[in-house]
Design a protein around this motif. Structure first.
Motif, PDB file in Angstrom:
ATOM      1  N   THR A 172       0.830  -1.197   0.000  1.00 45.00           N
ATOM      2  CA  THR A 172       0.000   0.000   0.000  1.00 45.00           C
ATOM      3  C   THR A 172       0.872   1.257   0.000  1.00 45.00           C
ATOM      4  N   THR A 173       0.256   2.384  -0.280  1.00 43.17           N
ATOM      5  CA  THR A 173       0.995   3.647  -0.325  1.00 43.17           C
ATOM      6  C   THR A 173       1.582   4.018   1.022  1.00 43.17           C
ATOM      7  N   GLY A 188      -3.537   2.920   3.572  1.00 49.50           N
ATOM      8  CA  GLY A 188      -3.214   3.362   2.220  1.00 49.50           C
ATOM      9  C   GLY A 188      -3.927   2.586   1.130  1.00 49.50           C
ATOM     10  N   GLU A 189      -3.755   3.068  -0.100  1.00 50.85           N
ATOM     11  CA  GLU A 189      -4.314   2.402  -1.268  1.00 50.85           C
ATOM     12  C   GLU A 189      -3.357   1.312  -1.755  1.00 50.85           C
TER      13      GLU A 189
END
Length: 308
Positions: free
Chosen positions: A86-87, A93-94
């Motif tokens: 994830t980010t 996060g995405e």
């Protein structure tokens, strides 16, 4: 009628909070400060909102000892969720990358020595590190890709507590500056996979452990702030790893005024880089011993003196 303003107290000591999920460290300090009606408060070592566990909070004169706790060894227990990066390197996060590869427990255990001792780590982009005067997470949220400089960290121990195809639980004992999210990211990369931290719990900070911790709900059960005082730990608990210099009444009076005190007796130390002075069990100051004199650098005032 307007509500009467609360009178803040001069109260000193350490409150070891078991911080709940989805609360910032700043919010936790504010809540504790309000519950104790304390004039001053601060914390030793930030915990992410999505992390739980030990957040040592200093009240009053205990804030002068924050660095001695904050710089102490930390223990975290965390879950690595395999298969997605994830980010933010955590669940907030995405998803930016996926992998079908799932390491075996043997593979995971075998690579852990690569992440112990003094290692180089690149902190997550979503962190509080400053890049050219700005917080990295502010740059990342604005869509920029901050250039995160690598840093040396020290990991004393790393072990697998449980392993599954989708989630593994690990425990790490580390020094200040370690990012567990980055550790999970790098472990997955070493194993040819991707992952993120799905749960993070701090089990110890310096001298304080889970056995010392209390919850906000526990404190709220008390009728008033004075009753809650029994949950406070003395300032000396933060300094147990330092040398203690015990002073008599005359020496204590000098130190309370910020002056040096000559140490007498056959066993009196001649030189100590860092030490703390006490009188009848009360912490008076933090300082050093030089040429047989205790020289205070931070004087710890009694609560009664702060009220004057």
């Amino acid at each position: 009628m307007s509500q009467q303003k609360r009178v803040k107290r001069a109260i000193s000591g350490w409150l070891i909070l078991n911080k709940p999920y989805d609360m910032t460290s700043t919010q936790a300090v504010g809540k504790i400060k309000w519950l104790f009606e304390a004039k001053k408060a601060g914390h030793a070592g930030t915990l992410d909102p999505l992390a739980t566990g030990i957040l040592p909070i200093a009240l009053g004169e205990a804030t002068k000892t924050v660095p001695f706790v904050q710089d102490g060894t930390k223990i975290y227990e965390f879950d690595i969720a395999w298969g997605s990066a994830t980010t933010t390197d955590d669940v907030e996060g995405e998803v930016i990358e996926t992998s079908d590869h799932r390491p075996t427990e043997a593979e995971l255990t075998d690579i852990l020595p690569c992440f112990t001792g003094i290692i180089t780590q690149i902190p997550p982009a979503f962190s509080a590190i400053k890049i050219n005067g700005e917080r990295a997470y502010d740059l990342a949220r604005a869509g920029e890709k901050p250039d995160m400089p690598p840093r040396e960290i020290e990991i004393e121990a790393l072990e697998v507590l449980a392993h599954g195809a989708e989630i593994s639980t690990l425990r790490v004992t580390c020094q200040k500056g370690t990012y567990v999210r980055a550790l999970a990211r790098d472990i997955a990369k070493k194993l040819g996979s991707v992952a993120h931290v799905s749960r993070l719990h701090r089990a110890a900070v310096g001298p304080f452990t889970q056995d010392d911790a209390v919850s906000i709900e526990y404190l709220e059960d008390y009728a008033d702030s004075i009753s809650r005082d029994q949950a406070l730990r003395p300032i000396a608990d933060a300094l147990g790893h330092l040398d203690e210099v015990s002073l008599d009444q005359k020496q204590a009076q000098a130190v309370r005024m910020g002056n040096p005190a000559l140490l007498l007796g056959r066993n009196a130390p001649i030189s100590l880089e860092v030490a703390y002075a006490t009188h009848k069990g009360d912490v008076l100051a933090i300082g050093r011993v030089e040429k047989g004199q205790f020289k205070p650098s931070r004087v710890i005032l009694p609560d009664s003196a702060q009220r004057n």
